[in-house]
Design an enzyme around this catalytic site. Structure first.
Site, mmCIF file in Angstrom:
data_model
loop_
_atom_site.group_PDB
_atom_site.id
_atom_site.type_symbol
_atom_site.label_atom_id
_atom_site.label_comp_id
_atom_site.label_asym_id
_atom_site.label_seq_id
_atom_site.Cartn_x
_atom_site.Cartn_y
_atom_site.Cartn_z
ATOM 1 N N LYS A 107 16.237 60.883 -33.536
ATOM 2 C CA LYS A 107 16.879 60.884 -32.213
ATOM 3 C C LYS A 107 16.986 62.308 -31.738
ATOM 4 O O LYS A 107 17.039 63.247 -32.544
ATOM 5 C CB LYS A 107 18.276 60.283 -32.299
ATOM 6 C CG LYS A 107 18.796 59.775 -30.985
ATOM 7 C CD LYS A 107 18.233 58.397 -30.689
ATOM 8 C CE LYS A 107 18.802 57.766 -29.460
ATOM 9 N NZ LYS A 107 18.545 56.318 -29.461
ATOM 10 N N GLY A 219 28.249 48.282 -18.257
ATOM 11 C CA GLY A 219 27.142 49.242 -18.156
ATOM 12 C C GLY A 219 26.055 48.655 -17.283
ATOM 13 O O GLY A 219 25.630 47.513 -17.503
ATOM 14 N N TYR A 220 25.610 49.377 -16.245
ATOM 15 C CA TYR A 220 24.567 48.840 -15.371
ATOM 16 C C TYR A 220 23.418 49.830 -15.226
ATOM 17 O O TYR A 220 22.909 50.092 -14.149
ATOM 18 C CB TYR A 220 25.159 48.420 -14.022
ATOM 19 C CG TYR A 220 24.480 47.201 -13.453
ATOM 20 C CD1 TYR A 220 24.531 45.982 -14.118
ATOM 21 C CD2 TYR A 220 23.757 47.281 -12.269
ATOM 22 C CE1 TYR A 220 23.889 44.858 -13.618
ATOM 23 C CE2 TYR A 220 23.113 46.158 -11.749
ATOM 24 C CZ TYR A 220 23.184 44.951 -12.430
ATOM 25 O OH TYR A 220 22.543 43.834 -11.924
ATOM 26 N N GLY A 221 23.029 50.414 -16.365
ATOM 27 C CA GLY A 221 21.831 51.249 -16.416
ATOM 28 C C GLY A 221 20.638 50.352 -16.705
ATOM 29 O O GLY A 221 20.672 49.144 -16.434
ATOM 30 N N ASN A 222 19.599 50.903 -17.287
ATOM 31 C CA ASN A 222 18.369 50.151 -17.553
ATOM 32 C C ASN A 222 18.633 48.892 -18.384
ATOM 33 O O ASN A 222 18.246 47.788 -17.998
ATOM 34 C CB ASN A 222 17.351 51.076 -18.241
ATOM 35 C CG ASN A 222 16.062 50.381 -18.595
ATOM 36 O OD1 ASN A 222 16.024 49.599 -19.540
ATOM 37 N ND2 ASN A 222 15.006 50.626 -17.846
ATOM 38 N N ALA A 223 19.320 49.043 -19.523
ATOM 39 C CA ALA A 223 19.538 47.897 -20.421
ATOM 40 C C ALA A 223 20.459 46.861 -19.768
ATOM 41 O O ALA A 223 20.191 45.656 -19.840
ATOM 42 C CB ALA A 223 20.122 48.369 -21.742
HETATM 43 N N1 GLU Z 1 16.369 54.872 -27.070
HETATM 44 C C1 GLU Z 1 15.917 53.560 -27.400
HETATM 45 C C2 GLU Z 1 16.687 53.036 -28.600
HETATM 46 O O1 GLU Z 1 17.803 53.448 -28.863
HETATM 47 C C3 GLU Z 1 14.388 53.449 -27.533
HETATM 48 C C4 GLU Z 1 13.768 54.307 -28.581
HETATM 49 C C5 GLU Z 1 12.229 54.279 -28.580
HETATM 50 O O2 GLU Z 1 11.636 53.578 -27.787
HETATM 51 O O3 GLU Z 1 11.678 55.011 -29.409
HETATM 52 O O4 GLU Z 1 16.250 52.149 -29.282
#
Ligand code: GLU
Length: 416
Positions: A107, A219-223
């Site tokens: 990360k 939460g109203y972002g992408n996910a």
């Molecule tokens: N940030 C996303 C996660 O927490 C996607 C990570 C990715 O696609 O490598 O799973």
């Protein structure tokens, strides 16, 4: 608000320790699993629009690469710190193992407030970060992607900077790129799609029909948005949503696209026509069939868990429920579909993108969707079965599945 400061890495270790005990792992193996492999901290000087120089802190953590190159997103947020990035990198290790894709976990993050930065400042920051960590990433080493407050445009800037440094066009170095430069069909909504697929399986275990099911989302972002959209399309009712500024509640259900349109105009879902105004955390405590935390860590804690009135907690965010809260939900027979399973659709389609980049041959949206559905459904069944077998909650079940796979790879490679 929670009064105790929760350390997400400590939260991760609590579940890992319990898993290691259940699997009777020796202490050396546990020691390896409880430490990141490598950590890079970088200082990123950026010339701001007003002419001043500001130095931002950036991180990239490779947690464990026993099963393959490390994989994980990059987060831009004022609260980013090393313990958070370490926790998120560990979760990526377990997440890629739960869905059985050939990656380890990583990360990255930058401590910054993107909501107060201009497009030019964000581009400069991203390019600085890309050049600072270029030696730490690679197609077969570590592959970044988006996370909170980063998106395909961020990926495109990172990619462009990396290509300049390497002198080679290597699209597989980063995923969730725009389609025009090697992105995959279906990646933009993959996290929400995976949340939906695992949610359908969870509903089956509770004998609840998706048609008419009440869904509440923090939460109203992408996910958050895409989870809402797929459940709405399947006939569920989106009765509550929120973002960092406030929330909206309507027992008759709200249209996810109209909510998004409204949020684009006003910067919040609060005040959506026909709804009651609530606060950011209200959706977590709304009476419903499924609650989807889709914001940040540590939202459902021992201090507020008694207020949760859903039948299923479907974790689109990473780390939204603490270990103690998970246990108390388990005791109340509320099914928690853990983050490392529920939100793994994003990294799974990132994997598909990487495979397509490597072969230079691209799949249709239908192919991506069908492959994602299979993987998510299988992963749900593996975890559900394991949790039944060990008589534990699904978070522990998911760790059991994941850690077993990581340990198997560590053994094969002669690490233990
Ligand atoms: N940030 C996303 C996660 O927490 C996607 C990570 C990715 O696609 O490598 O799973």
């Amino acid at each position: 608000m929670s009064t105790k400061k929760i350390n997400p890495f400590e939260e991760m270790l609590k579940v890992l320790k319990r898993t290691a005990d259940l699997l009777k792992l020796d202490s050396g193996t546990y020691e390896i699993l409880s430490h990141p492999k490598e950590v890079l901290t970088v200082s990123l000087p950026v010339k701001m629009d007003n002419g001043s120089i500001k130095v931002f802190q950036g991180y990239r953590v490779h947690y464990n690469d026993a099963r393959g190159p490390t994989k994980g997103g990059i987060r831009y947020h004022p609260n980013v710190n090393l313990d958070e990035v370490k926790a998120l990198a560990a979760w990526m290790t377990w997440k890629t193992a739960v869905v059985n894709i050939p990656y380890g976990g990583a990360k990255g993050g930058i401590t910054c407030n993107p909501k107060e930065m201009s497009e030019r400042e964000l581009e400069m920051l991203t390019r600085k970060y890309a050049s600072a960590i270029a030696k730490f990433v690679g197609v077969d080493l570590d592959i970044p992607a988006p996370d909170v407050n980063t998106n395909p445009q961020t990926m495109a800037w990172f990619f462009d900077e990396y290509v300049k440094i390497k002198g080679e066009v290597l699209p597989g170095v980063i995923t969730a790129k725009p389609l025009s430069i090697g992105g995959s069909q279906g990646r933009s909504y993959a996290t929400g799609r995976g949340v939906f697929f695992t949610g359908l399986e969870a509903l089956k275990t509770k004998n609840i029909n998706v048609k008419g099911a009440k869904v509440s989302i923090q939460g109203y972002g992408n996910a958050g948005y895409y989870s809402a959209k797929f459940f709405h399309e399947a006939g569920a009712k989106i009765i509550a949503v929120s973002d960092s500024k406030g929330g909206a509640y309507s027992p008759d259900g709200m249209d996810p696209d109209k909510l998004l349109e409204f949020k684009k105009k006003t910067k919040t879902v609060k005040g959506f026509p026909g709804s009651d105004e609530t606060d950011t955390r209200a959706p977590l405590f709304t009476e419903c069939d499924i609650v989807i935390p889709a914001a940040l860590e540590d939202q459902i804690t021992s201090e507020n868990v008694d207020k949760v009135k859903a039948k299923i907690v479907l974790e689109a965010a990473n780390g939204p429920t603490t270990t103690e809260a998970t246990q108390s939900l388990f005791e109340r027979d509320i099914l928690v579909v853990p983050d490392i399973l529920a939100n793994a659709g994003g990294v799974t389609v990132s994997y598909f993108e990487w495979v397509q980049n490597r072969q230079g041959y691209y799949w249709t949206e239908e192919e991506v969707d069908e492959k994602l559905r299979k993987i998510m459904t299988q992963a749900f069944r593996d975890v559900y079965q394991t949790s039944q077998e060990y008589k534990v909650d699904m978070r522990t079940g998911a760790y059991l599945v994941a850690v077993k796979r990581v340990v198997e790879a560590m053994k094969a490679r002669g690490w233990i």
